[in-house]
Design an enzyme around this catalytic site. Sequence first.
Site, PDB file in Angstrom:
ATOM      1  N   SER A 135      36.061  41.955  32.435  1.00  0.00           N
ATOM      2  CA  SER A 135      37.374  41.320  32.595  1.00  0.00           C
ATOM      3  C   SER A 135      37.192  40.021  33.366  1.00  0.00           C
ATOM      4  O   SER A 135      36.243  39.884  34.149  1.00  0.00           O
ATOM      5  CB  SER A 135      38.323  42.244  33.360  1.00  0.00           C
ATOM      6  N   TYR A 145      38.997  47.734  40.800  1.00  0.00           N
ATOM      7  CA  TYR A 145      38.939  47.314  39.403  1.00  0.00           C
ATOM      8  C   TYR A 145      38.095  46.055  39.263  1.00  0.00           C
ATOM      9  O   TYR A 145      37.150  46.003  38.462  1.00  0.00           O
ATOM     10  CB  TYR A 145      40.343  47.072  38.842  1.00  0.00           C
TER      11      TYR A 145
END
Length: 250
Positions: A135, A145
């Site tokens: 990401s 994350y």
Amino acid sequence: MPTALITGATAGLGAAFARRLAADGFSLVLVARDAERLASAAEELRLRYGVSSEVLPADLATDEGLQKVEARLREGVDLLVNNAGFGHPGSFLDVPVEEELRMLKLHCEAVLRLTLAALPGMKARDRGAVVNVASVAAFLAGGTYSASKAWVVNFSESAASELTGSRVRVMALCPGFVRTEFHRRASIDTSGIPDFLWLSADDVVREAMRDLARGRRVSVPDLRYKVISAVARLVPPNLAGQVSRRIGRR
């Protein structure tokens, strides 16, 4: 006919990869937790593209699930797409440690183990590729994350370096905000994300496959996110993290 194994294959980027690879003539191995949804996805791909799709229900946040997929990868595939993942709606201090550990299991340990299960066969045949979905968050400070996706990028680049001289490729894919089920399933409020930052899953996959063919080790689809990721590397991490949190969540 080449074979591709895709994790998280029933929705979002995983489903987009399945459509693209089916259209390119790959036979598919679809991995996800929901057996019923897997069967439905496989049938839809068969009817639309005329390709065979093997279904492999597995929870990759468990050792049992990982072992099942590792065994299939050791039988041989030509392309592995490590796409399975999830997000949290709360900040780091608000998330139960068990959920943080589950995220690390899925985003890091699963990527490590499945990549290592696939690469020996690819290296022996001197062909194949692994796409690890990370990401743009990997370049920003944003809790577990972001940290887990930063690991995916670093690991992918390291693996690619070790394969220099072979025809086996490893690439980290770093998309920005993509219109999928991801945010809804994580109960993340996306109302603060500007419309111009959203990408389509099919566009992301198309650019990813182009970058893979070019031998890129890190793919950041779309010029907007290429600029954002480049700027993120230049500004102080705490500032980049604040901007990311302000845009991504209310």
